[in-house]
Design an enzyme around this catalytic site. Structure first.
Site, PDB file in Angstrom:
ATOM      1  N   ASP A  11     -28.453 -10.458  27.391  1.00  0.00           N
ATOM      2  CA  ASP A  11     -28.062 -11.835  27.662  1.00  0.00           C
ATOM      3  C   ASP A  11     -28.430 -12.664  26.448  1.00  0.00           C
ATOM      4  O   ASP A  11     -29.368 -12.329  25.741  1.00  0.00           O
ATOM      5  CB  ASP A  11     -28.827 -12.363  28.873  1.00  0.00           C
ATOM      6  CG  ASP A  11     -28.031 -12.159  30.141  1.00  0.00           C
ATOM      7  OD1 ASP A  11     -26.929 -11.579  30.047  1.00  0.00           O
ATOM      8  OD2 ASP A  11     -28.516 -12.543  31.209  1.00  0.00           O
ATOM      9  N   GLU A  12     -27.751 -13.740  26.289  1.00  0.00           N
ATOM     10  CA  GLU A  12     -28.009 -14.537  25.094  1.00  0.00           C
ATOM     11  C   GLU A  12     -29.449 -15.050  25.069  1.00  0.00           C
ATOM     12  O   GLU A  12     -30.009 -15.262  24.009  1.00  0.00           O
ATOM     13  CB  GLU A  12     -26.958 -15.643  25.011  1.00  0.00           C
ATOM     14  CG  GLU A  12     -27.440 -17.032  24.998  1.00  0.00           C
ATOM     15  CD  GLU A  12     -26.252 -17.978  24.989  1.00  0.00           C
ATOM     16  OE1 GLU A  12     -26.092 -18.633  23.967  1.00  0.00           O
ATOM     17  OE2 GLU A  12     -25.493 -18.063  25.972  1.00  0.00           O
ATOM     18  N   ASP A  55     -26.545  -6.691  38.717  1.00  0.00           N
ATOM     19  CA  ASP A  55     -27.738  -5.957  38.290  1.00  0.00           C
ATOM     20  C   ASP A  55     -28.126  -4.913  39.332  1.00  0.00           C
ATOM     21  O   ASP A  55     -28.415  -3.772  39.009  1.00  0.00           O
ATOM     22  CB  ASP A  55     -28.920  -6.919  38.135  1.00  0.00           C
ATOM     23  CG  ASP A  55     -28.996  -7.495  36.734  1.00  0.00           C
ATOM     24  OD1 ASP A  55     -28.504  -6.817  35.824  1.00  0.00           O
ATOM     25  OD2 ASP A  55     -29.542  -8.593  36.590  1.00  0.00           O
ATOM     26  N   ARG A  78     -19.304  -8.043  31.450  1.00  0.00           N
ATOM     27  CA  ARG A  78     -20.242  -7.221  30.707  1.00  0.00           C
ATOM     28  C   ARG A  78     -19.974  -5.731  30.921  1.00  0.00           C
ATOM     29  O   ARG A  78     -20.220  -4.917  30.053  1.00  0.00           O
ATOM     30  CB  ARG A  78     -21.656  -7.554  31.158  1.00  0.00           C
ATOM     31  CG  ARG A  78     -22.702  -6.739  30.454  1.00  0.00           C
ATOM     32  CD  ARG A  78     -24.034  -6.916  31.108  1.00  0.00           C
ATOM     33  NE  ARG A  78     -24.479  -8.299  31.048  1.00  0.00           N
ATOM     34  CZ  ARG A  78     -25.323  -8.821  31.940  1.00  0.00           C
ATOM     35  NH1 ARG A  78     -25.739  -8.087  32.935  1.00  0.00           N
ATOM     36  NH2 ARG A  78     -25.707 -10.062  31.835  1.00  0.00           N
TER      37      ARG A  78
END
Lengths: 763, 679
Positions: free
Chosen positions: A555-556, A671, A539
């Site tokens: 995110d999906e 993150d 990402r």
């Protein structure tokens, strides 16, 4: 007759009065009356024939400077090598640039020898280099070499003085006359003259030295570093002491000094005069004669009284409570006082003629310190009194910025030194003075990313520009099915509906190939599929396709509506340097376990915004290199896109391999890493924006789905990650926030029709 | 009329009747008075000619009339200068001393013509450029004609062109100067090469049309080795690289300096420089090249290829923003290096190059003043001109902001805030506000600004008893700006300005507002928000207080801000805004919003949901705002302020700040700020 006389006198009187009333003012200007300035200013004559004067050189002469009969440029460069060497070194003459071309800027430290004494400070310097991203253990790759011999203290009376350095270095096969070597030194020379002599021949090595004297400094080659104490922290470092901006500065004292008074020898002329400016009120200048063993021999009449006064004040208290601090030369030009004053936000008033100020090649000291003149000591009080309060405020803030950016730890001092040298290798890819002297500072504004101010998220206001009005959505698809799931279709629809969306990139990180283009939804904006390598960190790969300043990372499973995206983007435009996103988490200090804790529960605070749905500037975003992690790469590298041109970024450049390995060992650390990094740069918390309830439910479902052993492990990994990052940075960069940004009329009791984002309120 | 007539008729008779002694006395007195009056009249009518009489004092002479000085062959030659000179070793600062203006004083020696023993002149007396330069110094504020007060001395001996100098004799001439003293505090200008050649104004308008060439080399006398390297670049990259040379087959009368050729093509110089993005500046016999100035003027980005060259004024000018420096060794890579410069940066460099030329290289005057300013900055470093002032082009200076509170500090919560209540006579409501505000945990002091000069504040015993210090400040005049005075009593950074009728804000709301301010200490953080709009019909700004989706202002009837802005409001408010506000008794809050937005470039933060700012017994802000005339007046304020600031600094945003868990499905008692938004 009498009355007539009276009238006449009255007339006279009146006319005289009138005369002075109207004419007096003009008369005073007239030189004849005032007696002042009998002659007017004699200016440079306006020659009557000035238009006939000849030019100093005809234009032919100006344009044709250069004689082909001169030695060829190559010969001349060769000739310069023999002239500009040793004490007259320049980068072009004493530094071998070709060593840096193949592998870039790599630094090698000589292996340490067992019996070699190593001072604490030099140990820290070597550790900093070995921790840095420039370190290489292979001398073949190296561009810069650092000795393992401790050269910090070259005062031969000192216990840490290393003998026979000359012999030792001549024995090193890599020494090569000192070419491409960097030598650190804090103390040179000794009593009584404290010359600049290091006691060995440094040859063509670059000298990074404290208390550098301008005469022996080789401009553009040597580097002046600050004198730091041996307990200076390795990393992180203490914060500055300024916690309040006030105008006028509410400090008790204007100007302070407390230190030794040299009665004889070098530096005594300045130190011996400092007591003259003491006024006992707002200027405190205290000196003591007590130093050395035989001070009483040189003792003068002031000494006894001075010594008594000296004990009445505490140095730390003075530092805390004064606006300006005198930083005079000691025996040598620099002193510990300099960094102490800088940290204390006590504006340094330098009295050290001929001192090449630390990192002056990069740092504009005129913004943070008053450079006084030893010879004009007595003017200092009036000069600092005349400095405007607003300027004082700017000075104070600048001291704190500089302290925090370049001086608060050995790491920062060493890295600044390396970055300055690195900037010289590629002058066209180097930082301008603006970048060095503006927040967040040169160590965090990387010229590899861009040299254009508008490309960074920090300078919009100073640069008079604003971030681009569109964003790139970046969706990561991981569903194992190999087909398009409902959530991702909905997400693409929602995002492409945003008026600010420029393009959508889907990173396909599944084992199976992505569905054919016909299966993808029709969108108004370009949709690009990138074949990923099945790793979370994909990402953050700096994809060249990202042309907008803003990136929306998704995110999906993220469930967002067009309204949410639109609103979040308008918020991001107000805070382009921060992460702006939806789901958040927070950190806290766990006093029992004495470590940082991490929680994803609902709290009143937040310090981490999950990158599963967040906007950020591509500067910190495009962060990880292609080879991140280095483990099995099953998918082919992205081929559909051109390789990134100048798109290097903060993470690729800023974090060393060691930390990458550290973080890579822990899943789901990216993150936290992203948030920690942005907070370390901005010193500010991220921003949470409104999200619909529905979204949170799905998140909590997700969390539920991963409960049990897996969830627990994940949670402890988060915690480990947080603690290891805090350890690497030397402090906890994350900052907490107590607020969330909502649309202005959010849940206000007003008709839904008036609201711009009514969908955000739907239950 | 009558009286004077009488006087006139009797006047002539008066004199003969007097005694002679008296008569002479009076006549003398009269004439003195008359003369005095005439003189006064003259001064009244000619005052300007006296002030602008520099023409009177400037000698009208020809250069050829200057005194001639003969230099004997054996006159002393000054010792060779000390190459290791630094400001602190060779410059005598005592001559400059402390002066409140922080300006050095510069003296210019008078012009003399030096001849050797045989009567041959030592040099050209003075060149046109040097005369311009000295004239510029003489007209500047640095100039003094008093040699004893000067700190810097400029010889009138012209040494601009070293080629035209007789070195030994010039040195002798310098040594003769009255204050020479081995050159201490003397400033010599040596220019060749690099002076500004005098083209006509053909280049004065920068062109915006796309530039045809990427790299251009226009120098004539390049070393063949450089030329072959450049030609190799051209061979590799084709049309986008243009290498020019001297024209060989020009017809007579065409000045060679104004033409350049490539093969058989003839180009006009310096106009051709405008056709290229980058222009090469290669070293010749000397490092500096005159072409640099031409290149800057043409707004072409100079590519400096001259190792060890100290670029002009590099002590203060940041050349990285206007040029590309490439080491001589890397010349073959020039094309790829330049290709890697981002397009937006190239545009900026072009602007920057042009700005450098305009500000510092355009004329001898510009060069002279920049030089003196740099020396001045060295001598008075605490008054030096900043990096931004030297380097930012006017457009950037105009559009950029430099936030005075630029350090990202989150002030400690323990500091608390000072509440300032401006009041006139609504004592009852004031007491309620005091009681309410005193419940806020972070309140550290309460300051009541008593703006009523006709009435004393209530006795001490009548005031509500609160847990923090309460101070009452009485003002001398009933002015709105008293609210924003930086009172010494304010010891915290944070100030809460609150009207004496704002009783509806809960303690949670106020405490939360303070927490938000801590995260945004350089902004106005307030409760009721307002908006400005562009009225397309009227073509002016309009004030809006309706329920809008956007805010650009917060009312200071209830707002947190940094005390620094009180200081700015009181002492740095531009134009007559402060007086206007006091005269109209309105819009002090709009003025504050303008001021903060202008200096920080940031938007306000509105906190917490909208409330009805109405109370039963008083006319609150909202009540007032509804008033039509009030709205018109507020709109007028916005237009007035925008014209004073010369721009519209207010920023429109669509967000407000709420607590993280506001309206979330979560037990209220676990929320930090549960009582938010209650009506």
């Amino acid at each position: 007759m009498q009355t007539r006389k009276k009238y006449i006198f009255l007339t006279f009187l009146a006319s005289w009065l009138l005369l002075f009333f109207f004419g007096g003012d003009q008369l005073r200007h007239f030189a004849f009356f005032s007696g002042r300035k009998t002659e007017a200013r004699r200016n440079w004559p306006r020659w009557t024939d000035r238009s006939l004067l000849k030019s100093f050189a005809d234009s032919e002469e100006l344009q044709s400077d250069g004689d082909p009969s001169l030695p060829s440029p190559r010969e001349r460069r060769a000739a310069r090598l023999s002239v500009y060497k040793n004490s007259r070194c320049r980068m072009e003459t004493c530094f071998d640039f070709s060593r840096c071309e193949k592998h870039g800027f790599k630094v090698f430290t000589y292996p340490r020898e067992r019996d070699q004494p190593l001072s604490e400070s030099y140990g820290k310097i070597l550790a900093s280099i070995e921790r840095s991203r420039y370190y290489t253990p292979n001398p073949e790759e190296a561009c810069l070499f650092i000795l393992s011999i401790d050269t910090l203290d070259r005062d031969h009376l000192s216990g840490q003085y290393v003998r026979n350095v000359d012999e030792k270095i001549r024995g090193f096969p890599l020494w090569n006359g000192g070419r491409n070597h960097l030598i650190f030194n804090l103390y040179s020379g000794t009593w009584p003259n404290y010359t600049e002599d290091l006691g060995f021949d440094i040859g063509q090595a670059i000298l990074a030295k404290a208390s550098f004297y301008t005469e022996s400094f080789r401009p553009g080659f040597d580097i002046s570093i600050p004198l730091f104490p041996k307990d200076h922290p390795q990393r992180g470092g203490e914060k500055g002491w300024l916690y309040q901006d006030s105008v006028p500065p509410k400090k008790k004292y204007l100007l302070v000094f407390k230190g030794k008074r040299y009665l004889t020898g070098i530096g005594s002329s300045t130190r011996n005069a400092l007591h003259h400016i003491h006024n006992g009120k707002d200027i405190i200048s205290l000196t003591t004669c007590k130093h050395g063993k035989d001070w009483e021999k040189h003792k003068d009449t002031r000494c006894d009284k001075d010594n008594v006064d000296y004990e009445k004040f505490n140095y730390q208290e003075l530092l805390h409570n004064s606006t300006f601090c005198i930083v005079p030369r000691g025996r040598r030009l620099g002193s510990f006082r300099f960094l102490e004053a800088l940290q204390a936000a006590c504006i340094p008033v330098l009295l050290s003629d001929g001192w090449e100020l630390p990192f002056a090649e990069a740092i504009d000291w005129g913004k943070a310190a008053v450079v006084g003149n030893e010879r004009l000591l007595l003017q200092i009080p009036s000069a600092v009194r005349c400095i405007h309060p607003e300027r004082v405020l700017a000075f104070q803030q600048q001291t704190q910025f500089l302290w925090d950016a370049y001086f608060s730890s050995v790491d920062k001092i060493v890295h600044t030194t390396l970055e300055i040298i690195k900037d010289r290798l590629l002058p066209h890819r180097s930082r301008s003075r603006f970048l060095w002297n503006t927040l967040p500072g040169g160590l965090l504004a990387l010229p590899e990313f861009s040299t254009h101010l508008g490309d960074f998220p920090f300078y919009y206001l100073q640069h008079g520009s604003s971030p681009s009005e569109k964003f790139t959505a970046f969706i990561r698809a991981v569903s194992p099915a190999g087909s398009l799931s409902q959530p991702i279709l909905r997400l693409i629809q929602a995002v492409s509906g945003s008026q600010y969306c420029a393009q959508i990139l889907v990173l396909w990180s599944c084992e199976k190939p992505p569905p054919p283009s016909g299966k993808w939804p029709q969108t108004t904006v370009p949709l690009t599929i990138i074949q990923g390598r099945g790793k979370l960190s994909d990402r953050f790969f700096p994809y060249a396709a990202i042309q907008t300043d803003a990136v929306l990372s998704l995110d999906e499973h993220a469930s967002l509506s067009t309204s949410e995206v639109d609103f979040a983007f308008t918020v991001w435009r107000s805070f382009p340097e921060r992460i702006v996103g939806f789901p958040t988490q927070s950190h806290f200090w766990d006093a029992e376990q004495k470590r940082w804790g991490y929680t994803s529960k609902w709290t009143n605070e937040l310090s981490i915004v999950l990158t599963a749905a967040a906007f950020y500037h591509r500067y910190p975003a495009g962060e990880k290199p292609a080879g991140w992690g280095g483990s099995a790469v099953s998918c082919p590298p992205p081929t559909s896109l051109p390789p990134p041109r100048y798109y290097h970024s903060l993470f690729t450049e800023y974090l060393p391999a060691g930390l990458r390995e550290l973080v890579d060992g822990l899943a789901a650390c990216e993150d936290i890493l992203m948030n920690v990094l942005v907070a370390a740069v901005t010193k500010l918390p991220p921003i949470k924006v409104t999200q619909r309830k529905q979204h949170k439910e799905s998140v909590s479902q997700q969390v539920k789905g991963t409960t049990g052993a897996a969830g627990g492990r994940r949670f402890s990994q988060h915690q480990d990650c947080l603690n290891q990052l805090a350890d690497w940075f030397g402090y906890m960069p994350l900052v907490s926030s107590q607020l969330r940004l909502d649309p202005v009329l959010f849940k206000d009791q007003v008709s839904v029709l008036r609201k711009k984002y009514p969908r955000l309120e739907k239950p | 009329m009558c009286a004077s007539a009488k006087y006139n008729t009797r006047g002539p008779a008066l004199i003969p009747r007097m005694k002679t002694k008296h008569r002479i006395y009076y006549i003398t007195l009269f004439s003195i008075v008359l003369l005095g009056l005439i003189a006064t009249g003259m001064f009244q009518f000619w005052p300007h000619s006296i002030e602008s009489s520099s023409d009177w004092t400037v000698e009208k002479r020809s250069v050829h009339d200057v005194p001639v000085v003969k230099l004997p062959a054996d006159s002393p030659i000054p010792e060779r200068g000390d190459l290791s000179c630094r400001m602190h070793t060779c410059f005598d600062v005592y001559r400059c001393g402390f002066n409140p203006k922080n300006k050095i004083k510069v003296y210019i020696y008078s012009l003399k013509k030096y001849v050797d023993e045989y009567g041959t002149s030592v040099s050209n007396t003075i060149s046109r450029e040097y005369n311009e330069l000295l004239t510029a110094i003489s007209d500047s504020e640095f100039y003094t004609d008093d040699v004893n007060r000067a700190c810097l001395f400029v010889p009138s001996i012209d040494v601009l062109n070293q080629n035209a100098l007789r070195i030994k004799e010039t040195a002798q001439a310098l040594a003769q100067l009255s204050r020479w003293d081995r050159g201490t505090n003397h400033l010599l200008f040596n220019m060749l090469p690099g002076g500004p050649p005098d083209y006509n104004t053909a280049l004065d308008v920068p062109r915006d049309s796309p530039r045809r060439y990427f790299i251009l080399s226009s120098q004539m006398a390049l070393h063949p080795e450089y030329r072959s390297e450049l030609e190799a670049l051209q061979a590799e990259n084709g049309e986008s690289v243009l290498i020019l040379d001297k024209c060989t087959n020009l017809s007579d009368g065409v000045p060679a300096v104004r033409k350049r050729c490539h093969k058989n093509q003839v180009f006009d110089y310096p106009q051709v420089l405008q056709e290229s993005t980058f222009c090469v500046v290669l070293r010749g016999a000397r490092l500096g090249q005159a072409v640099l100035s031409d290149v800057l003027q043409a707004g072409c980005v100079p590519v400096i290829i001259a190792d060890s060259y100290i670029l002009p004024f590099s002590e203060v000018l940041d050349w990285k923003r206007a040029s590309v420096v490439i080491p001589e060794e890397k010349m073959p890579e020039m094309y790829s290096i330049l290709q890697s410069v981002p397009q937006r940066q190239i545009e900026e460099m072009q602007r920057q190059a042009r700005w450098f030329w305009e500000a510092y290289f355009r004329s001898m005057k510009a060069i002279a003043l920049a030089t003196l300013q740099i020396i001045n900055d060295r001598i008075y470093p605490y008054a030096a001109i900043s990096y931004e002032e030297w380097n930012d082009p006017p457009a950037v200076k105009w559009s950029s902001v430099s936030n005075p509170l630029f350090l990202p500090l989150i002030p400690p919560q323990s500091q608390g805030f000072t509440a300032i209540v401006l009041t006139y006579d609504r004592v009852e409501s004031l007491f309620r506000v005091i009681t309410e505000v005193s419940k806020v945990p972070s309140l550290s002091k309460l300051l009541v600004v008593w703006n009523n000069q006709n009435k004393n504040p209530p006795e001490e015993s009548l005031w509500p008893k609160i847990r923090v210090p309460l101070k009452v400040v009485r003002t001398a005049e009933n002015k709105l700006s008293n609210r924003f005075f930086p009172y010494d009593e304010i010891e915290t950074e944070a100030v809460l300005a609150i009207d004496d009728d704002i009783i509806m804000l809960t303690s949670d709301e106020l405490q939360f507002g303070y927490e938000v301010w801590r995260e945004f200490p350089d902004r106005l953080v307030g409760y009721p928000g307002r908006l400005h709009l562009w009225d397309h019909e009227m073509n002016k700004w309009k004030y809006e207080s309706e329920w809008t989706n956007e805010v650009s202002m917060v009312l200071t009837g209830a707002a947190f801000y940094h005390k620094y802005f009180n200081y700015l409001y009181t002492y740095k408010m531009p134009g007559d805004i402060k007086n206007w506000v006091d005269a109209h008794m309105n819009c002090e809050d709009i003025a504050m919003n303008f001021l903060v937005a202008n200096v920080t470039g940031k938007s306000v933060i509105k906190v917490t949901p909208r409330k009805k700012f109405k109370c039963p017994e008083c006319t609150a802000i909202d009540g007032l705002s509804l008033d039509q005339t009030h709205m018109v007046e507020r709109s007028e304020c916005i237009n007035k302020f925008a014209s004073v600031f010369g721009t519209m600094p207010l920023k429109v945003v669509e967000h407000r700040a709420d607590p993280v868990l506001y309206k979330d499905d979560f037990p209220e008692k676990l929320k930090s700020f549960p009582n938010i938004g209650s009506l």
